[in-house]
Design an enzyme around this catalytic site. Structure first.
Site, PDB file in Angstrom:
ATOM      1  N   ARG A 143       0.804  -1.223   0.000  1.00 37.31           N
ATOM      2  CA  ARG A 143       0.000   0.000   0.000  1.00 37.31           C
ATOM      3  C   ARG A 143       0.836   1.272   0.000  1.00 37.31           C
ATOM      4  NH1 ARG A 143      -2.943  -3.786   1.786  1.00 37.31           N
ATOM      5  NH2 ARG A 143      -0.960  -4.381   2.643  1.00 37.31           N
ATOM      6  N   THR A 144       1.799   1.359   0.902  1.00 27.50           N
ATOM      7  CA  THR A 144       2.506   2.626   1.069  1.00 27.50           C
ATOM      8  C   THR A 144       3.279   2.957  -0.205  1.00 27.50           C
ATOM      9  OG1 THR A 144       2.672   2.138   3.407  1.00 27.50           O
ATOM     10  CG2 THR A 144       4.046   3.922   2.595  1.00 27.50           C
ATOM     11  N   LYS A 160      26.360  -3.155  -1.989  1.00 33.03           N
ATOM     12  CA  LYS A 160      27.807  -3.189  -2.300  1.00 33.03           C
ATOM     13  C   LYS A 160      28.587  -2.355  -1.291  1.00 33.03           C
ATOM     14  CE  LYS A 160      27.040  -3.369  -7.316  1.00 33.03           C
ATOM     15  NZ  LYS A 160      27.236  -2.617  -8.566  1.00 33.03           N
ATOM     16  N   ARG A 172      11.384   4.042   2.732  1.00 36.37           N
ATOM     17  CA  ARG A 172      11.123   3.128   3.857  1.00 36.37           C
ATOM     18  C   ARG A 172      12.402   2.349   4.116  1.00 36.37           C
ATOM     19  NH1 ARG A 172       6.019  -0.887   4.438  1.00 36.37           N
ATOM     20  NH2 ARG A 172       5.119   1.104   5.103  1.00 36.37           N
ATOM     21  N   HIS A 222       5.743   6.347  11.266  1.00 34.18           N
ATOM     22  CA  HIS A 222       5.119   6.168   9.950  1.00 34.18           C
ATOM     23  C   HIS A 222       4.149   7.348   9.795  1.00 34.18           C
ATOM     24  CE1 HIS A 222       3.610   4.411   6.395  1.00 34.18           C
ATOM     25  NE2 HIS A 222       3.430   3.168   6.780  1.00 34.18           N
TER      26      HIS A 222
HETATM   27  C1  NCD Z   1       2.239  -0.944   8.274  1.00 34.33           C
HETATM   28  C2  NCD Z   1       3.742  -0.711   8.307  1.00 34.33           C
HETATM   29  O1  NCD Z   1       4.436  -1.036   7.361  1.00 34.33           O
HETATM   30  O2  NCD Z   1       4.162  -0.206   9.340  1.00 34.33           O
HETATM   31  N1  NCD Z   1       1.723  -1.138   6.994  1.00 34.33           N
HETATM   32  C3  NCD Z   1       1.479  -0.049   6.204  1.00 34.33           C
HETATM   33  O3  NCD Z   1       2.335   0.770   5.947  1.00 34.33           O
HETATM   34  N2  NCD Z   1       0.221   0.113   5.764  1.00 34.33           N
HETATM   35  C4  NCD Z   1       1.777  -1.974   9.245  1.00 34.33           C
HETATM   36  C5  NCD Z   1       2.267  -3.378   9.117  1.00 34.33           C
HETATM   37  O4  NCD Z   1       3.111  -3.706   8.280  1.00 34.33           O
HETATM   38  O5  NCD Z   1       1.784  -4.205   9.899  1.00 34.33           O
END
Ligand code: NCD
Length: 337
Positions: free
Chosen positions: A57-58, A86, A107, A135
């Site tokens: 999703r993100t 590397k 991320r 997040h």
């Molecule tokens: C979350 C995350 O990655 O922190 N997911 C997300 O970004 N929608 C929660 C999770 O992975 O459980």
């Protein structure tokens, strides 16, 4: 806060007035997210979308949001596809990749790494999740969802009653949401987790210092009986020393339709940042809830696009120009969801 050119690293950067601004811009993005209109406002702009941890999703909603504003997306996924494998430092990676992009989303499994990366970046960096730390864009879309779900019931965020359920120790989404709720008034927060996975003390004391009532419990059913929102989370197995240890906690708090009917108020909204762990041994949100109109998880995921469009528009200072560069779409856009 000044949005233009700013890194979005932590939800702590936001004041209440900033949240109102993000939500207003997100509302204005609906015709574009629903494909009734297209805009070219970011034509030629490039997003460097760098995800060094699994994400559906993100990552995709950041990319879609940028595309919906007319921009192009360059993806890097996994360390194995990057020169970091590397031995290249985050500093060098940031210096190089920010030369190729107008904005970067990132991320990374290490807490604080996105902030470190941003120090070497020549362009704004948006945190897509750094380890178990923060997040921020998820917290914004979660609160936007809460606000929309409550306003359809004539309520506002002030006075919210919420249960956060599951892995509250490693769950970065609930950490950022706690910070965010401190900006509001008179919130009741029920924290339901195994003792070993309880919400870190700093978040509990922050909520209490903001004047909020905080209940800490290891029991699900008594704590979902008096809330507006039941926010379930996944056991963050990737943060545990071993999978065997994560297995100890899977399936402790299962919500299904019969538990919902028996214990929740009729209008309690069910949220989850997703992915929900649907394996038999976990099944934290049963699929028999899928037809429950109060299951907001897919509305919540869709809201991620609106919030991320709003952030790009604000950080790149085009929020006031989106409609100027817009056209109606010629294709069938009667979307079913
Ligand atoms: C979350 C995350 O990655 O922190 N997911 C997300 O970004 N929608 C929660 C999770 O992975 O459980």
């Amino acid at each position: 806060m000044e949005f233009t050119g700013t890194h979005i690293l932590s939800i702590k950067q936001f004041e209440r007035v900033d949240i109102d601004r993000v939500f207003a811009v997100a509302d204005s993005m609906k015709p574009y997210a629903q494909r009734n209109k297209v805009t070219r406002v970011l034509q030629g702009a490039i997003l460097g979308n760098m995800f060094f941890e699994p994400s559906t999703r993100t990552r995709i909603s950041f990319g879609s949001a940028f595309n919906l504003l007319g921009g192009n997306v360059r993806e890097t996924t996994g360390f194995e596809n990057s020169a970091i494998s590397k031995g290249e430092s985050l500093y060098d990676t940031a210096r190089v990749l920010s030369g190729y992009s107008d904005v970067i989303c990132m991320r990374h499994p290490t807490a604080g790494s996105v902030s470190d990366f941003s120090k070497a970046s020549c362009v704004p960096v948006i945190n897509g999740g750094d380890g178990d730390n923060e997040h921020p864009t998820q917290a914004l879309l979660d609160l936007y969802t809460i606000s929309n779900e409550l306003s359809s019931k004539g309520r506002s965020i002030d006075g919210l009653r919420i249960a956060m359920i599951g892995d509250l120790k490693y769950g970065r989404t609930v950490h950022s949401l706690c910070h965010l709720l401190c900006l509001y008034k008179n919130i009741y927060v029920s924290l339901v987790s195994p003792n070993e996975l309880s919400m870190p003390e700093e978040f509990v004391s922050e909520l209490r210092s903001a004047g909020h009532e905080v209940i800490i419990s290891e029991e699900l059913t008594p704590n979902i009986s008096n809330v507006d929102i039941a926010y379930s989370t996944r056991i963050q197995e990737e943060r545990f020393p071993s999978l065997e240890e994560a297995d100890l906690y899977r399936g402790r708090f299962r919500l299904n339709q019969s538990i919902y009917t028996q214990y929740c108020e009729p209008n309690t909204v069910i949220m989850h940042p997703l992915p929900r762990d649907s394996r038999t041994e976990a099944n934290e949100l049963d699929s028999d809830l899928d037809t429950n109109p109060n299951l907001a998880i897919f509305r919540q995921a869709n809201n991620g696009v609106l919030i991320r469009m709003a952030l790009f528009a604000l950080v790149l200072d085009v929020a006031h120009l989106v409609d100027k560069y817009a056209d109606d779409v010629p294709w069938f856009s009667g979307r079913g969801c």
